[in-house]
Design a protein around this motif. Structure first.
Motif, PDB file in Angstrom:
ATOM      1  N   THR A  51       6.904  22.299  37.804  1.00 33.55           N
ATOM      2  CA  THR A  51       7.617  22.821  36.647  1.00 33.55           C
ATOM      3  C   THR A  51       8.043  24.261  36.881  1.00 33.55           C
ATOM      4  O   THR A  51       7.260  25.083  37.348  1.00 33.55           O
ATOM      5  CB  THR A  51       6.735  22.743  35.386  1.00 33.55           C
ATOM      6  N   CYS A  52       9.287  24.538  36.568  1.00 30.13           N
ATOM      7  CA  CYS A  52       9.831  25.894  36.630  1.00 30.13           C
ATOM      8  C   CYS A  52      10.310  26.282  35.234  1.00 30.13           C
ATOM      9  O   CYS A  52      10.773  25.439  34.474  1.00 30.13           O
ATOM     10  CB  CYS A  52      11.003  25.967  37.602  1.00 30.13           C
ATOM     11  N   SER A  53      10.203  27.544  34.922  1.00 31.04           N
ATOM     12  CA  SER A  53      10.626  28.037  33.614  1.00 31.04           C
ATOM     13  C   SER A  53      11.697  29.091  33.792  1.00 31.04           C
ATOM     14  O   SER A  53      11.789  29.733  34.824  1.00 31.04           O
ATOM     15  CB  SER A  53       9.436  28.646  32.869  1.00 31.04           C
ATOM     16  N   GLY A  54      12.487  29.266  32.764  1.00 31.53           N
ATOM     17  CA  GLY A  54      13.529  30.274  32.810  1.00 31.53           C
ATOM     18  C   GLY A  54      14.301  30.311  31.507  1.00 31.53           C
ATOM     19  O   GLY A  54      13.898  29.730  30.508  1.00 31.53           O
ATOM     20  N   TYR A  68      15.047  29.427  26.278  1.00 31.08           N
ATOM     21  CA  TYR A  68      13.961  29.255  27.237  1.00 31.08           C
ATOM     22  C   TYR A  68      13.842  27.773  27.593  1.00 31.08           C
ATOM     23  O   TYR A  68      13.949  26.910  26.739  1.00 31.08           O
ATOM     24  CB  TYR A  68      12.652  29.759  26.624  1.00 31.08           C
ATOM     25  N   TYR A  69      13.610  27.477  28.872  1.00 33.00           N
ATOM     26  CA  TYR A  69      13.417  26.094  29.292  1.00 33.00           C
ATOM     27  C   TYR A  69      12.235  25.986  30.247  1.00 33.00           C
ATOM     28  O   TYR A  69      11.812  26.953  30.858  1.00 33.00           O
ATOM     29  CB  TYR A  69      14.673  25.530  29.965  1.00 33.00           C
ATOM     30  N   SER A  70      11.719  24.797  30.352  1.00 37.83           N
ATOM     31  CA  SER A  70      10.666  24.447  31.293  1.00 37.83           C
ATOM     32  C   SER A  70      11.019  23.066  31.827  1.00 37.83           C
ATOM     33  O   SER A  70      10.984  22.092  31.087  1.00 37.83           O
ATOM     34  CB  SER A  70       9.302  24.451  30.593  1.00 37.83           C
ATOM     35  N   LYS A  71      11.423  23.008  33.098  1.00 35.88           N
ATOM     36  CA  LYS A  71      11.886  21.764  33.703  1.00 35.88           C
ATOM     37  C   LYS A  71      11.225  21.568  35.055  1.00 35.88           C
ATOM     38  O   LYS A  71      10.845  22.533  35.713  1.00 35.88           O
ATOM     39  CB  LYS A  71      13.402  21.796  33.924  1.00 35.88           C
ATOM     40  N   THR A  72      11.158  20.324  35.489  1.00 32.75           N
ATOM     41  CA  THR A  72      10.716  20.048  36.851  1.00 32.75           C
ATOM     42  C   THR A  72      11.893  20.303  37.793  1.00 32.75           C
ATOM     43  O   THR A  72      13.051  20.330  37.359  1.00 32.75           O
ATOM     44  CB  THR A  72      10.246  18.588  37.011  1.00 32.75           C
TER      45      THR A  72
END
Length: 174
Positions: A100-103, A110-114
């Motif tokens: 998971t990466c956030s940005g 704001y997002y949190s995705k693989t």
């Protein structure tokens, strides 16, 4: 006065290299040159479905994904993938693509995705893949065993879905 001139030149050089990264130019390459070949797939020969590059700044961190429709040239694509590995991905590659990466996106949300979500990879049941470790410490560029033994990631990975004749290409640099 001499120091002001030196500082000014240094600032201009820094901004120049940063701007090159932001605009997608290669700092070490020819300004304005755009890469067109991805593991043998020339984007001019296939249909680009989607493409996005977030690399930028002085260090060039970011990600890049490309999705190509190869259904019009399946024989050519088959020749390019003949030496690729069959799915499923190795344990390390599954782990990194599910990391998971956030940005913050372009809209400030704001997002949190693989990484698989960032790369727009679907679940591929019938496919092949190719991995290249571009990290400076990599000895065997096709070996993913040391992927998690370093402080940064620099790799390229592509998956070819044999059912849809679609190439999913992804670069990740931290």
């Amino acid at each position: 006065m001499k120091y002001i001139r030196i500082i000014t030149i240094a600032v201009v050089i820094c901004f120049t290299f940063s701007a090159c990264g932001i605009l997608g130019f290669s700092v070490c390459g020819i300004l304005g040159a755009r890469r067109t070949d991805y593991f043998g797939f020339n984007i001019a020969e296939f249909t680009v479905v989607a493409e996005e590059d977030s690399h930028g700044g002085f260090l060039g961190d970011g990600d890049y994904y490309l999705i190509l429709d190869c259904s019009g040239k399946t024989e050519q694509a088959a020749e390019l993938i003949k030496d690729w590995s069959l799915f499923p991905l190795t344990e390390n590659l599954q782990r990194v693509m599910n990391m998971t990466c956030s940005g913050v996106d372009d809209d400030g949300v704001y997002y949190s995705k693989t990484l698989a979500e960032i790369a727009h990879w679907p679940i591929i049941e019938n496919g092949v893949y190719k991995f290249i470790d571009r990290h400076s410490e990599a000895i065997d560029k096709s070996d993913d065993t040391n992927l998690f033994n370093r402080y940064s990631f620099n790799f390229s990975i592509a998956a070819y879905d044999l059912d849809t004749n679609t190439l999913y290409y992804f670069e990740f640099d931290t």
